[in-house]
Design a protein around this motif. Sequence first.
Motif, PDB file in Angstrom:
ATOM      1  N   UNK A 131       0.482  -1.565   0.277  1.00 26.62           N
ATOM      2  CA  UNK A 131      -0.413   0.020   0.217  1.00 26.62           C
ATOM      3  C   UNK A 131       0.850   1.257   0.444  1.00 26.62           C
ATOM      4  N   UNK A 132       0.858   2.009  -0.823  1.00 22.63           N
ATOM      5  CA  UNK A 132       1.592   3.849  -1.255  1.00 22.63           C
ATOM      6  C   UNK A 132       0.802   4.797  -0.842  1.00 22.63           C
ATOM      7  N   UNK A 133       0.855   5.852   0.129  1.00 20.53           N
ATOM      8  CA  UNK A 133       0.267   6.568  -0.153  1.00 20.53           C
ATOM      9  C   UNK A 133       0.644   7.528  -0.636  1.00 20.53           C
ATOM     10  N   UNK A 134      -0.477   8.784  -1.072  1.00 22.66           N
ATOM     11  CA  UNK A 134      -0.162   9.341  -2.024  1.00 22.66           C
ATOM     12  C   UNK A 134      -1.613  10.646  -2.386  1.00 22.66           C
ATOM     13  N   UNK A 135      -0.685  11.622  -2.717  1.00 22.07           N
ATOM     14  CA  UNK A 135      -1.418  12.552  -3.007  1.00 22.07           C
ATOM     15  C   UNK A 135      -1.351  13.358  -4.111  1.00 22.07           C
ATOM     16  N   UNK A 136      -2.535  12.859  -5.482  1.00 20.13           N
ATOM     17  CA  UNK A 136      -1.907  13.242  -6.730  1.00 20.13           C
ATOM     18  C   UNK A 136      -2.099  14.879  -6.792  1.00 20.13           C
ATOM     19  N   UNK A 137      -2.377  15.371  -6.235  1.00 17.09           N
ATOM     20  CA  UNK A 137      -2.948  16.982  -6.270  1.00 17.09           C
ATOM     21  C   UNK A 137      -1.968  17.862  -5.489  1.00 17.09           C
ATOM     22  N   UNK A 138      -1.071  16.901  -4.197  1.00 17.39           N
ATOM     23  CA  UNK A 138       0.261  17.817  -4.410  1.00 17.39           C
ATOM     24  C   UNK A 138       1.532  17.123  -4.945  1.00 17.39           C
ATOM     25  N   UNK A 139       1.218  15.896  -5.827  1.00 20.54           N
ATOM     26  CA  UNK A 139       2.431  14.992  -6.209  1.00 20.54           C
ATOM     27  C   UNK A 139       3.396  14.634  -5.761  1.00 20.54           C
ATOM     28  N   UNK A 140       2.704  14.550  -4.359  1.00 21.88           N
ATOM     29  CA  UNK A 140       3.352  13.010  -3.489  1.00 21.88           C
ATOM     30  C   UNK A 140       3.387  11.756  -3.400  1.00 21.88           C
ATOM     31  N   UNK A 141       4.614  10.531  -3.251  1.00 23.67           N
ATOM     32  CA  UNK A 141       4.206   9.498  -3.536  1.00 23.67           C
ATOM     33  C   UNK A 141       4.435   8.466  -5.434  1.00 23.67           C
ATOM     34  N   UNK A 142       4.166   9.471  -6.371  1.00 26.98           N
ATOM     35  CA  UNK A 142       4.487   9.002  -7.735  1.00 26.98           C
ATOM     36  C   UNK A 142       5.772   8.576  -7.826  1.00 26.98           C
ATOM     37  N   UNK A 143       6.806   9.242  -7.242  1.00 25.84           N
ATOM     38  CA  UNK A 143       7.749   8.266  -7.606  1.00 25.84           C
ATOM     39  C   UNK A 143       8.355   6.581  -7.010  1.00 25.84           C
ATOM     40  N   UNK A 144       7.427   6.634  -5.988  1.00 26.42           N
ATOM     41  CA  UNK A 144       6.931   5.438  -5.081  1.00 26.42           C
ATOM     42  C   UNK A 144       6.552   3.886  -6.681  1.00 26.42           C
ATOM     43  N   UNK A 145       5.256   4.728  -7.051  1.00 25.83           N
ATOM     44  CA  UNK A 145       4.644   3.936  -7.820  1.00 25.83           C
ATOM     45  C   UNK A 145       5.039   3.599  -8.780  1.00 25.83           C
ATOM     46  N   UNK A 146       6.721   4.470  -9.632  1.00 27.11           N
ATOM     47  CA  UNK A 146       6.919   3.881 -10.380  1.00 27.11           C
ATOM     48  C   UNK A 146       8.108   2.984  -9.968  1.00 27.11           C
ATOM     49  N   UNK A 147       8.597   2.958  -8.843  1.00 27.07           N
ATOM     50  CA  UNK A 147       9.162   2.160  -8.484  1.00 27.07           C
ATOM     51  C   UNK A 147       8.521   0.877  -8.175  1.00 27.07           C
ATOM     52  N   UNK A 148       7.543   1.074  -7.605  1.00 25.88           N
ATOM     53  CA  UNK A 148       6.975  -0.618  -7.322  1.00 25.88           C
ATOM     54  C   UNK A 148       6.647  -1.070  -8.036  1.00 25.88           C
ATOM     55  N   UNK A 149       6.115  -0.502  -9.376  1.00 32.17           N
ATOM     56  CA  UNK A 149       5.444  -0.743 -10.827  1.00 32.17           C
ATOM     57  C   UNK A 149       6.555  -1.524 -11.527  1.00 32.17           C
ATOM     58  N   UNK A 150       7.616  -0.967 -11.241  1.00 35.39           N
ATOM     59  CA  UNK A 150       9.038  -1.581 -11.901  1.00 35.39           C
ATOM     60  C   UNK A 150       9.680  -2.729 -11.680  1.00 35.39           C
ATOM     61  N   UNK A 151       9.061  -3.499  -9.972  1.00 35.47           N
ATOM     62  CA  UNK A 151       9.351  -4.869  -9.545  1.00 35.47           C
ATOM     63  C   UNK A 151       8.434  -5.840 -10.659  1.00 35.47           C
ATOM     64  N   UNK A 152       7.422  -5.936 -11.172  1.00 33.33           N
ATOM     65  CA  UNK A 152       6.495  -6.722 -11.222  1.00 33.33           C
ATOM     66  C   UNK A 152       6.573  -6.569 -13.409  1.00 33.33           C
ATOM     67  N   UNK A 153       7.254  -5.677 -13.986  1.00 25.93           N
ATOM     68  CA  UNK A 153       7.022  -5.347 -14.775  1.00 25.93           C
ATOM     69  C   UNK A 153       8.719  -6.544 -15.845  1.00 25.93           C
ATOM     70  N   UNK A 154       8.442  -7.155 -16.708  1.00 22.90           N
ATOM     71  CA  UNK A 154       9.030  -8.002 -17.319  1.00 22.90           C
ATOM     72  C   UNK A 154      10.200  -7.741 -18.363  1.00 22.90           C
ATOM     73  N   UNK A 155      11.665  -8.108 -18.123  1.00 20.89           N
ATOM     74  CA  UNK A 155      12.530  -7.981 -18.804  1.00 20.89           C
ATOM     75  C   UNK A 155      11.762  -8.111 -20.286  1.00 20.89           C
ATOM     76  N   UNK A 156      11.963  -7.344 -21.443  1.00 18.00           N
ATOM     77  CA  UNK A 156      12.174  -7.376 -22.553  1.00 18.00           C
ATOM     78  C   UNK A 156      11.862  -6.280 -24.049  1.00 18.00           C
ATOM     79  N   UNK A 157      11.487  -6.322 -24.762  1.00 22.37           N
ATOM     80  CA  UNK A 157      11.622  -5.000 -25.888  1.00 22.37           C
ATOM     81  C   UNK A 157      10.608  -4.097 -25.933  1.00 22.37           C
ATOM     82  N   UNK A 158      10.279  -2.957 -25.900  1.00 19.64           N
ATOM     83  CA  UNK A 158       9.351  -1.944 -25.964  1.00 19.64           C
ATOM     84  C   UNK A 158       8.391  -2.594 -26.613  1.00 19.64           C
TER      85      UNK A 158
END
Length: 323
Positions: A170-197
């Motif tokens: 669980x990631x606490x964020x505020x889209x309005x304040x633009x806080x926590x967005x970098x944490x989202x990207x880091x978490x998403x990358x944990x699950x993306x496969x290694x492959x071409x564009x």
Amino acid sequence: MSDNELSLEKILAGSDADKNQPTDYQAGFAAVIGRPNVGKSTIMNELLGQKLSITSHKPQTTRHRIHGIYTTQEHQIIYVDTPGMHLGGEKSINDYMNRTANSAFADVDVILFVVEAGRWTKEDEAVAKKLKGIDTPVVVLMNKIDNYKNKEDLFPFMQKVGESVTMDTLIPISAYKKSGLDLIKKEVLKYLPHQEKIFPEEYITDRSQRFLAAEIIREKLMRTLGEEVPYGSTVEIEQFKYDEEEGRWLINALILVERKGQKQIVIGKKGELIKQMGIQARKDLIALLDGRVHLELWVKVKENWSDDARALASLGYDDNYSS
């Protein structure tokens, strides 16, 4: 991007992707789901660093599935913005939006389930139930934490969410304040496969400019009218072309409503409201198309279009991902 969108099947086949990607490159899909009006589109726009999905304070603003593509030298994240999953609503358009939202569960690498800090509804509970038993990783994004000065007040709510949702984190964020967005990207990358564009690097979406133009106009309709906006309204682009001689885009759009009384609401006294919508939409269209724009708006009554399957399909509300 040209008005003729590249077919998703062709892209996924890799015919237009760069074949010389390093093996450590990551690419994949992250679905953004949740109930209506919880901030999904705003979050996706902030993650992309540009506006792609339309937003307003009115629930069910998003009606289509939209891919927002974020590409760097190391990875490509394809965020899938979806309509809000909602209860009630027996019209064909409600069924379409729920089907579209449910389809986001398939063939994605991670699910981002957006909830509003301190507010858990029956619709949130319904989404949580759909997530039980699926194999896809689930990351809960607790949005609007800026509404709480004392973050400790959120602990009971976080416990409630933890008991209700089968999730990985669980990631606490505020889209309005633009806080926590970098944490989202880091978490998403944990699950993306290694492959071409998956998409060419210049793509920001798989939707056509024509589709985006209609969405921009619909956003201005919803924002200008607020609570008075007819739910049974949509936008149909009749003309979308670039005039070489005039050096500008020529766009004619129909705002469709279901009843005669709604037509006057949209037009406003002495045409002031539709004029205001046109001015606001034209500014965004100039930015989208990077050129001069001549925009004409008209209002037309199309009775019961939101509960007519054929009418919905002709307006782009179908399961074939029409633009």
